[in-house]
Design an enzyme around this catalytic site. Structure first.
Site, PDB file in Angstrom:
ATOM      1  N   GLY A  28       0.827  -1.195   0.000  1.00  0.00           N
ATOM      2  CA  GLY A  28       0.000   0.000   0.000  1.00  0.00           C
ATOM      3  C   GLY A  28       0.863   1.246   0.000  1.00  0.00           C
ATOM      4  N   CYS A  29       0.270   2.373  -0.389  1.00  0.00           N
ATOM      5  CA  CYS A  29       1.047   3.623  -0.490  1.00  0.00           C
ATOM      6  C   CYS A  29       1.472   4.128   0.884  1.00  0.00           C
ATOM      7  CB  CYS A  29       0.259   4.671  -1.257  1.00  0.00           C
ATOM      8  SG  CYS A  29      -1.428   4.959  -0.659  1.00  0.00           S
ATOM      9  N   PHE A  30       0.560   4.145   1.855  1.00  0.00           N
ATOM     10  CA  PHE A  30       0.933   4.596   3.192  1.00  0.00           C
ATOM     11  C   PHE A  30       2.037   3.724   3.812  1.00  0.00           C
ATOM     12  CE2 PHE A  30      -3.430   6.653   3.458  1.00  0.00           C
ATOM     13  CZ  PHE A  30      -2.947   7.960   3.513  1.00  0.00           C
TER      14      PHE A  30
END
Length: 337
Positions: A144-146
């Site tokens: 995921g990006c986070f």
């Protein structure tokens, strides 16, 4: 030259995959699928690719995409990839899934996402800086990006067993919500505004815990609060890392520089990272200061959520899986200002 296919190519990540692969000397995108837009020109949707990409969206099954490609990117919503991936994996085709379906252990995925997993197979977690096994993988789950920005920010201290607790505070551009309009992406709601959401319950926390506990299995005190800011791209994460002992700035810098010495897309900088310095690039910039009065290290990381946080990292994984130079097609400066 290898052939690449993108399943679910009409969204931001699909468009970004095509933009970045245009500059890759070893890859041609030959299939781009979309059920809704089948038969229309890719450039009618991705206007920035006009004159550069000569493709139509197709509505073809995963098996056909696999038969026509050497590598396939699945850029579909969470809960959908598990219906597609089983038809892609054949022991020869490289598969990179950009959804959350294979990032977590099956029981944790089902608990976090509230879905019954239809295909509980394991994938390599595609954060290349921490997972050298990507090189031998045929199937990778893109992070995921986070978690990408946050885990890279904390990993050196976690590996050293120095973290007692960590609080991640992330500010994300609006594209993190995807291409479909929503209340959080509606201009009057976001202009000159900052919105916090899911203060204690964001599902990406499971990835933070999974990856940081791999480095230090005693580390369980991990908190995260995200915010949406009126920016198109980027994630700036401020990590408040409370340490088990007092540390000097030079010692912290040595840990980070040593861990990322041979990681081309992580730049340990002197100063505070900014989104403008990474926009459009695959870099993760990391900077920090030491608060010795409180046994706290403040680590700031900056990534482009659509590149290092999604499509660029997927191509980085593809490069490693296919035996290309890790930086191929990605060694580009940010678009500043």
């Amino acid at each position: 030259m290898i052939k690449a296919g993108i399943i679910g190519a009409s969204g931001y990540t699909g468009g970004e995959l095509m933009r970045l692969l245009l500059g890759h000397p070893e890859v041609n995108v030959t299939v781009a699928t979309s059920r809704k837009l089948a038969g229309t020109d890719v450039c009618d949707t991705h206007a920035h690719l006009r004159g550069l990409v000569d493709l139509e969206f197709q509505n073809v099954g995963a098996g056909e995409v696999r038969s026509r490609c050497d590598v396939v990117f699945a850029a579909v919503p969470h809960g959908t990839a598990m219906d597609i991936v089983p038809h892609l994996i054949d022991g020869k085709t490289k598969v990179i899934d950009l959804s959350a379906d294979y990032r977590l252990r099956t029981d944790i995925f089902e608990s976090v996402y509230g879905l019954k997993h239809k295909d509980p197979r394991e994938a390599v977690f595609g954060l290349p800086e921490l997972h050298p096994e990507v090189a031998d993988a045929g199937f990778v789950a893109n992070p995921g990006c986070f978690p990408t920005g946050a885990v890279l920010a904390a990993a050196p201290l976690a590996k050293a067993g120095l973290i007692s607790s960590v609080v991640f505070d992330s500010k994300s551009g609006i594209t993190g919500a995807g291409v479909e309009p929503s209340q959080t992406s509606h201009y009057p709601n976001m202009a000159e505004n900052v919105q916090a959401y899911k203060l204690t319950t964001h599902r990406h926390v499971a990835e933070f815990v999974q990856e940081l506990s791999r480095l230090d299995n005693s580390l369980t005190n991990i908190s995260f609060t995200p915010h949406v800011v009126p920016s198109i791209r980027g994630i700036l994460t401020t990590s408040h890392i409370f340490t088990r002992e007092k540390l000097k700035l030079e010692d912290v810098r040595s840990m980070y520089e040593e861990m990322y010495a041979d990681k081309p897309f992580v730049r340990v900088i002197k100063g505070i990272p900014s989104l403008g310095a990474v926009r459009g690039s695959n870099f993760c910039d990391i900077g920090f200061e030491v608060d010795r009065h409180n046994n706290r290290i403040v680590v700031v990381s900056a990534i482009d959520n659509l590149v290092k946080g999604a499509s660029g990292q997927a191509i980085q994984n593809m490069n490693i899986m296919c035996g290309f130079d890790e930086i191929e097609g990605l060694w580009n400066a940010a678009t500043f200002p």
